[in-house]
Design a protein around this motif. Sequence first.
Motif, PDB file in Angstrom:
ATOM      1  N   LEU A  64     101.619  95.483 -10.594  1.00 32.10           N
ATOM      2  CA  LEU A  64     101.796  94.948  -8.832  1.00 32.10           C
ATOM      3  C   LEU A  64     102.470  96.578  -8.615  1.00 32.10           C
ATOM      4  O   LEU A  64     102.155  96.801  -7.086  1.00 32.10           O
ATOM      5  CB  LEU A  64     101.545  94.441  -8.520  1.00 32.10           C
ATOM      6  CG  LEU A  64     101.158  92.769  -9.205  1.00 32.10           C
ATOM      7  CD1 LEU A  64     101.916  91.725  -8.680  1.00 32.10           C
ATOM      8  CD2 LEU A  64      99.534  93.133  -8.173  1.00 32.10           C
ATOM      9  N   GLN A  65     103.416  96.775  -8.822  1.00 32.31           N
ATOM     10  CA  GLN A  65     104.176  98.037  -8.441  1.00 32.31           C
ATOM     11  C   GLN A  65     103.655  99.707  -8.361  1.00 32.31           C
ATOM     12  O   GLN A  65     103.585 100.678  -7.321  1.00 32.31           O
ATOM     13  CB  GLN A  65     106.136  97.727  -8.877  1.00 32.31           C
ATOM     14  CG  GLN A  65     106.473  95.811  -8.395  1.00 32.31           C
ATOM     15  CD  GLN A  65     107.517  96.008  -8.282  1.00 32.31           C
ATOM     16  OE1 GLN A  65     107.587  96.369 -10.651  1.00 32.31           O
ATOM     17  NE2 GLN A  65     108.231  94.943  -8.119  1.00 32.31           N
ATOM     18  N   THR A  66     103.880  99.752 -10.142  1.00 27.72           N
ATOM     19  CA  THR A  66     103.073 100.718 -10.094  1.00 27.72           C
ATOM     20  C   THR A  66     101.849 100.437 -10.761  1.00 27.72           C
ATOM     21  O   THR A  66     102.055 101.122 -12.413  1.00 27.72           O
ATOM     22  CB  THR A  66     104.344 101.507 -10.979  1.00 27.72           C
ATOM     23  OG1 THR A  66     104.968 101.160 -11.955  1.00 27.72           O
ATOM     24  CG2 THR A  66     105.674 102.211 -10.324  1.00 27.72           C
ATOM     25  N   PRO A  67     100.591 100.552 -10.252  1.00 23.13           N
ATOM     26  CA  PRO A  67      99.621 100.611 -11.060  1.00 23.13           C
ATOM     27  C   PRO A  67      98.807 101.712 -12.112  1.00 23.13           C
ATOM     28  O   PRO A  67      97.998 101.689 -12.945  1.00 23.13           O
ATOM     29  CB  PRO A  67      98.825 100.084 -10.306  1.00 23.13           C
ATOM     30  CG  PRO A  67      98.735 100.218  -8.498  1.00 23.13           C
ATOM     31  CD  PRO A  67     100.704 100.321  -8.606  1.00 23.13           C
ATOM     32  N   GLU A  68      99.551 103.073 -11.138  1.00 21.61           N
ATOM     33  CA  GLU A  68      98.960 103.564 -11.612  1.00 21.61           C
ATOM     34  C   GLU A  68      99.694 104.328 -13.310  1.00 21.61           C
ATOM     35  O   GLU A  68      99.519 105.399 -13.957  1.00 21.61           O
ATOM     36  CB  GLU A  68      98.877 104.782 -10.608  1.00 21.61           C
ATOM     37  CG  GLU A  68     100.204 105.779 -10.833  1.00 21.61           C
ATOM     38  CD  GLU A  68     101.261 104.464  -9.879  1.00 21.61           C
ATOM     39  OE1 GLU A  68     102.551 104.877  -9.461  1.00 21.61           O
ATOM     40  OE2 GLU A  68     100.801 103.929  -9.219  1.00 21.61           O
ATOM     41  N   GLN A  69     100.961 103.450 -13.203  1.00 19.99           N
ATOM     42  CA  GLN A  69     102.051 104.067 -14.397  1.00 19.99           C
ATOM     43  C   GLN A  69     101.816 102.495 -15.828  1.00 19.99           C
ATOM     44  O   GLN A  69     102.015 102.474 -16.378  1.00 19.99           O
ATOM     45  CB  GLN A  69     102.828 103.578 -14.008  1.00 19.99           C
ATOM     46  CG  GLN A  69     103.546 104.909 -13.798  1.00 19.99           C
ATOM     47  CD  GLN A  69     104.626 104.982 -13.292  1.00 19.99           C
ATOM     48  OE1 GLN A  69     105.924 104.155 -13.928  1.00 19.99           O
ATOM     49  NE2 GLN A  69     105.522 105.713 -12.653  1.00 19.99           N
ATOM     50  N   GLY A  86     104.901 105.507 -21.168  1.00 15.01           N
ATOM     51  CA  GLY A  86     105.219 105.485 -19.807  1.00 15.01           C
ATOM     52  C   GLY A  86     104.068 104.620 -19.652  1.00 15.01           C
ATOM     53  O   GLY A  86     104.192 104.567 -18.173  1.00 15.01           O
ATOM     54  N   LEU A  87     103.816 103.266 -19.697  1.00 19.25           N
ATOM     55  CA  LEU A  87     102.338 103.006 -19.438  1.00 19.25           C
ATOM     56  C   LEU A  87     102.885 101.703 -19.662  1.00 19.25           C
ATOM     57  O   LEU A  87     102.961 101.189 -21.300  1.00 19.25           O
ATOM     58  CB  LEU A  87     100.837 103.476 -20.235  1.00 19.25           C
ATOM     59  CG  LEU A  87     100.304 104.579 -19.793  1.00 19.25           C
ATOM     60  CD1 LEU A  87      98.497 104.513 -21.267  1.00 19.25           C
ATOM     61  CD2 LEU A  87      99.859 104.779 -18.434  1.00 19.25           C
ATOM     62  N   LYS A 139      93.744  99.202 -10.057  1.00 14.26           N
ATOM     63  CA  LYS A 139      93.124  99.893 -10.571  1.00 14.26           C
ATOM     64  C   LYS A 139      94.069 100.105 -11.064  1.00 14.26           C
ATOM     65  O   LYS A 139      95.302 100.860 -11.354  1.00 14.26           O
ATOM     66  CB  LYS A 139      92.289 101.065  -9.399  1.00 14.26           C
ATOM     67  CG  LYS A 139      91.839 101.780 -11.059  1.00 14.26           C
ATOM     68  CD  LYS A 139      91.098 103.070  -9.760  1.00 14.26           C
ATOM     69  CE  LYS A 139      90.541 104.249 -10.685  1.00 14.26           C
ATOM     70  NZ  LYS A 139      89.683 104.818 -10.021  1.00 14.26           N
ATOM     71  N   PRO A 140      93.901 100.021 -13.141  1.00 14.76           N
ATOM     72  CA  PRO A 140      94.928 100.704 -13.373  1.00 14.76           C
ATOM     73  C   PRO A 140      94.358 101.974 -13.797  1.00 14.76           C
ATOM     74  O   PRO A 140      93.471 102.226 -13.967  1.00 14.76           O
ATOM     75  CB  PRO A 140      94.698 100.134 -15.092  1.00 14.76           C
ATOM     76  CG  PRO A 140      93.013  99.782 -15.401  1.00 14.76           C
ATOM     77  CD  PRO A 140      92.693  99.453 -13.385  1.00 14.76           C
TER      78      PRO A 140
END
Length: 429
Positions: A64-69, A86-87, A139-140
């Motif tokens: 929720l905080q850093t979905p791109e990661q 780093g995912l 979105k992931p």
Amino acid sequence: MQVVETFGRTVESWSSQRPERARKLLRTGWEAQNLKNRFKPDKRLQPADRQLACIMMDAMLAPLQTPEQSAMVSVFTPCEMLQEVGLNPYNVEAFSCYLSGSQAERAFLQQAENTGISETLCSYHKTFLGAAQKGLLPKPRCIVYTNLTCDANLVTFRTLSQLYHVPAFAIDVPMQQNQDNVDYVAAQLRALAAFLQEHTDKAIDEESLKVRLRRSKRTLEKYRAYQQKRADRYVPTDLVTPLYCGMTNNILLGTEQVEAYVDELLKDADKAPAAKGKRIYWMHTIPFWSDAVKEDLLFQEGAQIVGCELSEVAEPDFDPEQPFEAMAHRMVYHALNGSASRRIEAGIRHAKQVKADGVVWFDHWGCKHTLGAAQLAKKKFEEAGLPLLILDGDGCDRSHGGEGQTSTRLGAFLEMLNEPGRTEEGAQG
């Protein structure tokens, strides 16, 4: 509880019209719970398990905080390579558990069914799919999943990949246990390394990966040592901590935090008093929301859950110096891969390890793997000297009902275990 009900209803309501606002509310509520876990923890839990509540809440907040990661994953996906690039693991089953714990699952279950998802699909998967369809879930970066043990994965992750338009990688795990299949899965994991490097622009160093696999092996070995030690100790527990261990020993395996957690577990066991009450080993997921189960097993000295199958499906008998083969071996020889007999035999071993007096086989609605093996499990466990209760229900969907039957059957089972002459029977097998 009224605060939680209001929170859940609001998340559900806002997700229909203003999903971004609902997502912000969900994140804020979970962040508040995380602060509570840190500064006002449940003192009934042992120190290690208070620490575990924070580890798990951090893991749920990360997408929720850093979905791109983050990468959406199935529960038995090996995540050491994701950690290397780093995912964060964005897990279907765990996330749905938290939505259910927030009393926000019903609208998402209905949403999934309204779009053609079968009513018989696992409720964890339906909850996650419905929440994604409503726009609640961000979105992931990508999706990584496996067909291991759960056929719902094939529907869920293909649907999510199409919904989010993100790349997906599927790991095919054959059911037979042999070296050829380990090599086959290892080759796929090498391809996964290339996939992750392509989509994150970060290289996976094999030496660094070996360090993670060594940590994974140590963690599983220490957890097993803890289970052996706690067999003679009384460790107060709730209904979610055993499920959390199913996450730490799977999607969070390989992290420093989880190894530190099992180190604390061993310390807690050393300080714990002698065992008391009946020891219950739980097969499959736990309906943590059930008042009937809480009444008999939530912080009860008379009976407590001393082990859960989902935390012990991976064996530590792999060679971390060959990291891809090690992860492949863990999957191919996974306790839930292959015939039902393998799963049952593993359950018997682990139940005896913790000196269980009885076993609950939870027939989670929608899990064909579990439903189909129930009667064989009952026969095999009882032949091994372990009384087994088959309990029907749903681990995620609290509207499933059956609370009266759960209370009656679980209560009668515990009464039976307390009958004269059964005190040591289960432990001795």
